[in-house]
Design a protein around this motif. Structure first.
Motif, PDB file in Angstrom:
ATOM      1  N   ASP A 103       0.828  -1.205   0.000  1.00  0.00           N
ATOM      2  CA  ASP A 103       0.000   0.000   0.000  1.00  0.00           C
ATOM      3  C   ASP A 103       0.869   1.266   0.000  1.00  0.00           C
ATOM      4  OD1 ASP A 103      -2.383  -1.418  -0.073  1.00  0.00           O
ATOM      5  OD2 ASP A 103      -2.670  -1.348   2.100  1.00  0.00           O
ATOM      6  N   GLU A 104       1.957   1.246   0.768  1.00  0.00           N
ATOM      7  CA  GLU A 104       2.877   2.383   0.791  1.00  0.00           C
ATOM      8  C   GLU A 104       3.546   2.562  -0.568  1.00  0.00           C
ATOM      9  OE1 GLU A 104       5.689   2.281   4.040  1.00  0.00           O
ATOM     10  OE2 GLU A 104       4.068   2.074   5.512  1.00  0.00           O
ATOM     11  N   TRP A 105       3.892   1.460  -1.207  1.00  0.00           N
ATOM     12  CA  TRP A 105       4.515   1.519  -2.533  1.00  0.00           C
ATOM     13  C   TRP A 105       3.547   2.127  -3.553  1.00  0.00           C
ATOM     14  CZ3 TRP A 105       3.425  -0.677  -7.268  1.00  0.00           C
ATOM     15  CH2 TRP A 105       4.415  -0.546  -8.232  1.00  0.00           C
ATOM     16  N   ILE A 106       2.280   1.726  -3.490  1.00  0.00           N
ATOM     17  CA  ILE A 106       1.261   2.264  -4.400  1.00  0.00           C
ATOM     18  C   ILE A 106       1.124   3.776  -4.203  1.00  0.00           C
ATOM     19  CG2 ILE A 106      -1.217   2.284  -4.905  1.00  0.00           C
ATOM     20  CD1 ILE A 106      -1.165  -0.753  -4.257  1.00  0.00           C
ATOM     21  N   ALA A 107       1.088   4.209  -2.934  1.00  0.00           N
ATOM     22  CA  ALA A 107       0.968   5.633  -2.637  1.00  0.00           C
ATOM     23  C   ALA A 107       2.197   6.405  -3.128  1.00  0.00           C
ATOM     24  CB  ALA A 107       0.768   5.845  -1.136  1.00  0.00           C
ATOM     25  N   ALA A 108       3.375   5.854  -2.938  1.00  0.00           N
ATOM     26  CA  ALA A 108       4.607   6.516  -3.387  1.00  0.00           C
ATOM     27  C   ALA A 108       4.642   6.604  -4.911  1.00  0.00           C
ATOM     28  CB  ALA A 108       5.828   5.764  -2.867  1.00  0.00           C
ATOM     29  N   LYS A 109       4.221   5.549  -5.572  1.00  0.00           N
ATOM     30  CA  LYS A 109       4.189   5.532  -7.040  1.00  0.00           C
ATOM     31  C   LYS A 109       3.231   6.610  -7.563  1.00  0.00           C
ATOM     32  CE  LYS A 109       3.144   2.446 -10.878  1.00  0.00           C
ATOM     33  NZ  LYS A 109       2.624   1.152 -11.248  1.00  0.00           N
ATOM     34  N   ALA A 110       2.062   6.726  -6.944  1.00  0.00           N
ATOM     35  CA  ALA A 110       1.084   7.736  -7.361  1.00  0.00           C
ATOM     36  C   ALA A 110       1.631   9.141  -7.138  1.00  0.00           C
ATOM     37  CB  ALA A 110      -0.222   7.542  -6.593  1.00  0.00           C
ATOM     38  N   LYS A 111       2.329   9.334  -6.029  1.00  0.00           N
ATOM     39  CA  LYS A 111       2.909  10.641  -5.719  1.00  0.00           C
ATOM     40  C   LYS A 111       3.942  11.039  -6.777  1.00  0.00           C
ATOM     41  CE  LYS A 111       5.390  13.001  -2.007  1.00  0.00           C
ATOM     42  NZ  LYS A 111       5.958  12.857  -0.658  1.00  0.00           N
ATOM     43  N   PHE A 112       4.787  10.099  -7.185  1.00  0.00           N
ATOM     44  CA  PHE A 112       5.800  10.412  -8.180  1.00  0.00           C
ATOM     45  C   PHE A 112       5.197  10.624  -9.563  1.00  0.00           C
ATOM     46  CE2 PHE A 112       8.834   9.218  -4.985  1.00  0.00           C
ATOM     47  CZ  PHE A 112       9.865  10.123  -5.230  1.00  0.00           C
ATOM     48  N   LYS A 113       4.105   9.934  -9.868  1.00  0.00           N
ATOM     49  CA  LYS A 113       3.418  10.170 -11.142  1.00  0.00           C
ATOM     50  C   LYS A 113       2.862  11.588 -11.180  1.00  0.00           C
ATOM     51  CE  LYS A 113       2.121   5.648 -12.855  1.00  0.00           C
ATOM     52  NZ  LYS A 113       1.035   4.769 -13.254  1.00  0.00           N
ATOM     53  N   GLU A 114       2.273  12.028 -10.067  1.00  0.00           N
ATOM     54  CA  GLU A 114       1.743  13.393  -9.979  1.00  0.00           C
ATOM     55  C   GLU A 114       2.866  14.418 -10.103  1.00  0.00           C
ATOM     56  OE1 GLU A 114      -1.283  15.022  -9.836  1.00  0.00           O
ATOM     57  OE2 GLU A 114      -1.949  13.043 -10.480  1.00  0.00           O
ATOM     58  N   LYS A 115       3.962  14.153  -9.430  1.00  0.00           N
ATOM     59  CA  LYS A 115       5.110  15.055  -9.481  1.00  0.00           C
ATOM     60  C   LYS A 115       5.652  15.127 -10.907  1.00  0.00           C
ATOM     61  CE  LYS A 115       9.604  15.872  -7.383  1.00  0.00           C
ATOM     62  NZ  LYS A 115      10.646  15.337  -6.508  1.00  0.00           N
ATOM     63  N   ALA A 116       5.717  13.994 -11.591  1.00  0.00           N
ATOM     64  CA  ALA A 116       6.216  13.965 -12.968  1.00  0.00           C
ATOM     65  C   ALA A 116       5.304  14.749 -13.903  1.00  0.00           C
ATOM     66  CB  ALA A 116       6.353  12.520 -13.449  1.00  0.00           C
ATOM     67  N   LYS A 117       3.996  14.692 -13.664  1.00  0.00           N
ATOM     68  CA  LYS A 117       3.063  15.466 -14.488  1.00  0.00           C
ATOM     69  C   LYS A 117       3.324  16.965 -14.349  1.00  0.00           C
ATOM     70  CE  LYS A 117      -0.938  12.395 -14.551  1.00  0.00           C
ATOM     71  NZ  LYS A 117      -2.325  12.229 -14.091  1.00  0.00           N
ATOM     72  N   GLY A 118       3.663  17.395 -13.142  1.00  0.00           N
ATOM     73  CA  GLY A 118       3.923  18.797 -12.887  1.00  0.00           C
ATOM     74  C   GLY A 118       5.232  19.284 -13.485  1.00  0.00           C
ATOM     75  N   GLU A 119       6.148  18.357 -13.764  1.00  0.00           N
ATOM     76  CA  GLU A 119       7.448  18.730 -14.321  1.00  0.00           C
ATOM     77  C   GLU A 119       7.419  18.867 -15.835  1.00  0.00           C
ATOM     78  OE1 GLU A 119      10.215  15.810 -12.909  1.00  0.00           O
ATOM     79  OE2 GLU A 119      10.128  16.541 -10.849  1.00  0.00           O
TER      80      GLU A 119
END
Length: 120
Positions: A103-119
């Motif tokens: 579950d933590e891995w899924i949350a971290a993956k989603a966070k980095f996807k969001e961050k990548a969209k912003g970049e």
């Protein structure tokens, strides 16, 4: 047992970034399991854990790209199919702890996807 990890990022020559959990454990089996299996079969593994924890199944055995796993109601055995001779090849993890880590891995993956969209 509590498993400590760092979220690592490896960038390939073509610019593709690969995020993974690097666990602070001697064997490296959990790191291999997450980077080889969880990343590819996350939904399947979570479903397997849920089936066992909800008592729909007594246990689930499966094999993926690098590892074999046997999920039980209390513990999950993870075996590195490609461990070198003389090296530890398996680890036993509390099943609920494994679910929490996924579950933590899924949350971290989603966070980095969001961050990548912003970049972009």
């Amino acid at each position: 047992m509590n498993y400590n990890y760092k979220l690592e990022c490896m960038e390939f020559d073509n610019g593709v970034k690969f995020h993974y959990f690097a666990f602070e454990e001697e064997t490296g089996i959990l790191t291999n399991f997450f980077s080889g299996e969880v990343i590819n079969f996350c939904d399947t593994i979570k479903d397997q854990i849920e089936q066992v924890l909800s008592k729909k199944k007594k246990h689930v055995e499966c094999s993926g790209n690098d590892c074999y796993w046997n999920i039980g109601p209390k513990e999950t055995l993870i075996v590195d199919n490609f461990a070198s001779d003389g090296e530890p090849s398996e680890i036993t993890v509390d099943t609920r702890e494994l679910k929490r880590l996924i579950d933590e891995w899924i949350a971290a993956k989603a966070k980095f996807k969001e961050k990548a969209k912003g970049e972009t």
